[in-house]
Design a protein around this motif. Structure first.
Motif, PDB file in Angstrom:
ATOM      1  N   CYS A 101      63.443 -81.957  38.670  1.00 15.99           N
ATOM      2  CA  CYS A 101      63.812 -82.862  37.588  1.00 15.99           C
ATOM      3  C   CYS A 101      64.989 -83.697  38.070  1.00 15.99           C
ATOM      4  CB  CYS A 101      64.137 -82.097  36.305  1.00 15.99           C
ATOM      5  SG  CYS A 101      65.612 -81.072  36.404  1.00 15.99           S
ATOM      6  N   ARG A 102      65.372 -84.677  37.298  1.00 21.52           N
ATOM      7  CA  ARG A 102      66.452 -85.556  37.735  1.00 21.52           C
ATOM      8  C   ARG A 102      67.821 -85.104  37.279  1.00 21.52           C
ATOM      9  NH1 ARG A 102      67.188 -89.319  33.279  1.00 21.52           N
ATOM     10  NH2 ARG A 102      65.400 -89.203  31.875  1.00 21.52           N
ATOM     11  N   LEU A 103      67.897 -84.278  36.230  1.00 23.20           N
ATOM     12  CA  LEU A 103      69.190 -83.887  35.698  1.00 23.20           C
ATOM     13  C   LEU A 103      69.104 -82.535  35.009  1.00 23.20           C
ATOM     14  CD1 LEU A 103      72.152 -84.527  34.794  1.00 23.20           C
ATOM     15  CD2 LEU A 103      71.153 -85.584  32.747  1.00 23.20           C
ATOM     16  N   ALA A 104      70.008 -81.617  35.376  1.00 17.35           N
ATOM     17  CA  ALA A 104      70.229 -80.375  34.631  1.00 17.35           C
ATOM     18  C   ALA A 104      71.532 -80.544  33.868  1.00 17.35           C
ATOM     19  CB  ALA A 104      70.300 -79.180  35.576  1.00 17.35           C
ATOM     20  N   LEU A 105      71.449 -80.588  32.546  1.00 20.41           N
ATOM     21  CA  LEU A 105      72.600 -80.868  31.686  1.00 20.41           C
ATOM     22  C   LEU A 105      72.888 -79.666  30.798  1.00 20.41           C
ATOM     23  CD1 LEU A 105      74.699 -82.810  30.429  1.00 20.41           C
ATOM     24  CD2 LEU A 105      72.880 -83.609  28.891  1.00 20.41           C
ATOM     25  N   VAL A 106      74.137 -79.177  30.860  1.00 22.04           N
ATOM     26  CA  VAL A 106      74.581 -78.055  30.042  1.00 22.04           C
ATOM     27  C   VAL A 106      75.547 -78.570  28.980  1.00 22.04           C
ATOM     28  CG1 VAL A 106      75.602 -75.755  30.036  1.00 22.04           C
ATOM     29  CG2 VAL A 106      74.466 -76.585  32.078  1.00 22.04           C
ATOM     30  N   LEU A 107      75.241 -78.298  27.710  1.00 20.92           N
ATOM     31  CA  LEU A 107      76.121 -78.659  26.607  1.00 20.92           C
ATOM     32  C   LEU A 107      76.969 -77.444  26.246  1.00 20.92           C
ATOM     33  CD1 LEU A 107      73.525 -80.525  24.348  1.00 20.92           C
ATOM     34  CD2 LEU A 107      75.042 -81.508  26.085  1.00 20.92           C
ATOM     35  N   ALA A 108      78.297 -77.623  26.182  1.00 22.13           N
ATOM     36  CA  ALA A 108      79.228 -76.513  25.939  1.00 22.13           C
ATOM     37  C   ALA A 108      80.073 -76.830  24.713  1.00 22.13           C
ATOM     38  CB  ALA A 108      80.112 -76.291  27.160  1.00 22.13           C
ATOM     39  N   PHE A 109      80.039 -75.954  23.701  1.00 23.69           N
ATOM     40  CA  PHE A 109      80.674 -76.222  22.408  1.00 23.69           C
ATOM     41  C   PHE A 109      81.813 -75.245  22.142  1.00 23.69           C
ATOM     42  CE2 PHE A 109      76.159 -77.408  22.010  1.00 23.69           C
ATOM     43  CZ  PHE A 109      76.298 -78.750  21.708  1.00 23.69           C
ATOM     44  N   ASP A 110      82.965 -75.783  21.786  1.00 19.58           N
ATOM     45  CA  ASP A 110      84.161 -75.022  21.444  1.00 19.58           C
ATOM     46  C   ASP A 110      83.984 -74.360  20.068  1.00 19.58           C
ATOM     47  OD1 ASP A 110      86.721 -74.133  20.848  1.00 19.58           O
ATOM     48  OD2 ASP A 110      87.676 -76.096  21.049  1.00 19.58           O
ATOM     49  N   VAL A 111      84.098 -73.018  20.017  1.00 14.07           N
ATOM     50  CA  VAL A 111      84.055 -72.300  18.740  1.00 14.07           C
ATOM     51  C   VAL A 111      85.315 -71.449  18.582  1.00 14.07           C
ATOM     52  CG1 VAL A 111      81.554 -72.330  18.551  1.00 14.07           C
ATOM     53  CG2 VAL A 111      82.658 -70.415  19.696  1.00 14.07           C
ATOM     54  N   SER A 112      86.431 -71.939  19.126  1.00 13.75           N
ATOM     55  CA  SER A 112      87.702 -71.221  19.009  1.00 13.75           C
ATOM     56  C   SER A 112      88.227 -71.312  17.572  1.00 13.75           C
ATOM     57  CB  SER A 112      88.723 -71.788  19.994  1.00 13.75           C
ATOM     58  OG  SER A 112      88.952 -73.162  19.726  1.00 13.75           O
ATOM     59  N   ALA A 113      89.377 -70.688  17.309  1.00  9.39           N
ATOM     60  CA  ALA A 113      89.891 -70.574  15.949  1.00  9.39           C
ATOM     61  C   ALA A 113      90.220 -71.918  15.312  1.00  9.39           C
ATOM     62  CB  ALA A 113      91.132 -69.686  15.950  1.00  9.39           C
ATOM     63  N   SER A 114      90.442 -72.952  16.121  1.00 16.40           N
ATOM     64  CA  SER A 114      90.758 -74.271  15.567  1.00 16.40           C
ATOM     65  C   SER A 114      89.539 -74.949  14.948  1.00 16.40           C
ATOM     66  CB  SER A 114      91.337 -75.173  16.665  1.00 16.40           C
ATOM     67  OG  SER A 114      90.407 -75.342  17.717  1.00 16.40           O
ATOM     68  N   VAL A 115      88.360 -74.384  15.165  1.00 14.60           N
ATOM     69  CA  VAL A 115      87.119 -74.938  14.619  1.00 14.60           C
ATOM     70  C   VAL A 115      86.678 -74.058  13.450  1.00 14.60           C
ATOM     71  CG1 VAL A 115      84.735 -75.611  15.119  1.00 14.60           C
ATOM     72  CG2 VAL A 115      86.483 -75.766  16.919  1.00 14.60           C
ATOM     73  N   ASP A 116      86.762 -74.574  12.219  1.00 11.80           N
ATOM     74  CA  ASP A 116      86.340 -73.761  11.080  1.00 11.80           C
ATOM     75  C   ASP A 116      84.826 -73.861  10.900  1.00 11.80           C
ATOM     76  OD1 ASP A 116      85.741 -76.096   9.573  1.00 11.80           O
ATOM     77  OD2 ASP A 116      87.715 -76.110   8.635  1.00 11.80           O
ATOM     78  N   GLN A 117      84.293 -73.135   9.915  1.00 14.49           N
ATOM     79  CA  GLN A 117      82.842 -73.062   9.769  1.00 14.49           C
ATOM     80  C   GLN A 117      82.234 -74.416   9.406  1.00 14.49           C
ATOM     81  OE1 GLN A 117      81.071 -70.536  10.698  1.00 14.49           O
ATOM     82  NE2 GLN A 117      79.095 -71.427  10.108  1.00 14.49           N
ATOM     83  N   ARG A 118      82.911 -75.183   8.581  1.00 16.99           N
ATOM     84  CA  ARG A 118      82.416 -76.519   8.238  1.00 16.99           C
ATOM     85  C   ARG A 118      82.366 -77.406   9.474  1.00 16.99           C
ATOM     86  NH1 ARG A 118      84.525 -81.567   7.061  1.00 16.99           N
ATOM     87  NH2 ARG A 118      86.605 -80.797   7.565  1.00 16.99           N
ATOM     88  N   GLU A 119      83.412 -77.362  10.281  1.00 20.16           N
ATOM     89  CA  GLU A 119      83.458 -78.171  11.499  1.00 20.16           C
ATOM     90  C   GLU A 119      82.407 -77.709  12.503  1.00 20.16           C
ATOM     91  OE1 GLU A 119      88.252 -78.847  10.897  1.00 20.16           O
ATOM     92  OE2 GLU A 119      87.519 -77.399  12.361  1.00 20.16           O
ATOM     93  N   TYR A 120      82.184 -76.398  12.565  1.00 21.51           N
ATOM     94  CA  TYR A 120      81.143 -75.880  13.463  1.00 21.51           C
ATOM     95  C   TYR A 120      79.782 -76.449  13.092  1.00 21.51           C
ATOM     96  CZ  TYR A 120      77.863 -72.630  15.627  1.00 21.51           C
ATOM     97  OH  TYR A 120      76.819 -72.089  16.336  1.00 21.51           O
ATOM     98  N   ARG A 121      79.481 -76.461  11.792  1.00 21.80           N
ATOM     99  CA  ARG A 121      78.189 -76.988  11.361  1.00 21.80           C
ATOM    100  C   ARG A 121      78.094 -78.491  11.650  1.00 21.80           C
ATOM    101  NH1 ARG A 121      75.756 -73.189  11.594  1.00 21.80           N
ATOM    102  NH2 ARG A 121      74.421 -74.781  12.508  1.00 21.80           N
TER     103      ARG A 121
END
Length: 239
Positions: A30-50
């Motif tokens: 394939c031409r690209l292997a792309l990994v998406l990485a999401f911050d779920v540390s304490a600064s991210v509340d449940q509303r922001e996570y969604r």
């Protein structure tokens, strides 16, 4: 031929049971292997996570992103969430994208992925381990399908406070999406100048760039632009 991620330290481990299965069967060029990485540390509340996960799903469904992803040779996508230096979990394992249905199914998986609340060692600490998160992305790239380019796409709203600040790779591009800027009052965990910190500590590899979202309500827009930009240059190069 696949470019292997190198320079990884021993500290990064995926702690969600079963996520380190063998490489997916039927791996292909394939031409690209792309990994998406999401911050779920304490600064991210449940509303922001969604907002983050549903915003990413909306970006994957956007016509311009679908057109970029489905033009030319296939791309492969995977995604994981991260917090402290020992806290990463795969949200979507490697998938070669060959149709709009593939993208829609990946979008549905990310939109519905439950936020991790613990691991075999106990409750997630909620700290921010940027370097460990990058190392975890490198581990995931090591078992990606054969691709001509490898990219880690790291999204977050704070600087590192747990473990190494960064990890350096060979032949891997690391881009970033900084949730910062002119934020409403409830975003007291955000860091002014985060995009600059990412540029100095996270970005690496050919064509690396950082985009900024003005709060989590702006995440879908920023991620849509980012994904299209990550796909498009490879299409021009192929032409």
């Amino acid at each position: 031929m696949k470019r292997r991620a190198r320079g990884l330290g021993p500290g990064a481990r995926f702690l969600l049971a079963g996520v380190l299965a063998a490489a997916p069967a039927g791996a292909q060029e394939c031409r690209l292997a792309l990994v998406l990485a999401f911050d779920v540390s304490a600064s991210v509340d449940q509303r922001e996570y969604r907002l983050m996960m549903e915003g990413t799903a909306a970006a994957l469904r956007a016509p311009e992103v679908q057109a970029a992803a489905l033009s030319g040779a296939p791309v492969a996508l995977a995604a994981y969430v991260w917090a402290g230096r020992r806290e990463q979990a795969i949200a979507a394992d490697w998938r070669v994208i060959q149709s709009a249905t593939d993208l829609a199914e990946l979008a549905d998986r990310l939109a519905g992925f439950p936020r991790p609340s613990g691991d075999p060692l106990g409750i997630w600490s909620g700290r921010t381990g940027v370097g460990a998160a990058l190392a975890a992305g490198g581990r995931l790239l090591e078992r990606a399908p054969d691709c001509e380019a490898q990219v880690i796409d790291l999204a977050g709203d704070g600087q590192n406070n747990d473990g190494p600040e960064t990890v350096r790779f060979e032949a891997v591009t690391v881009n970033a999406l900084a949730v910062a800027g002119n934020m409403p009052l409830d975003y007291d965990g955000a860091v002014d100048g985060l995009a600059r910190w990412y540029a100095e500590n996270v970005l690496q590899g050919p064509g690396a760039f950082v985009l900024e979202a003005q709060g989590y309500e702006d995440f879908a827009r920023a991620m849509r632009i980012k994904l299209e930009r990550e796909f498009r240059p490879l299409l021009l190069g192929a032409l």
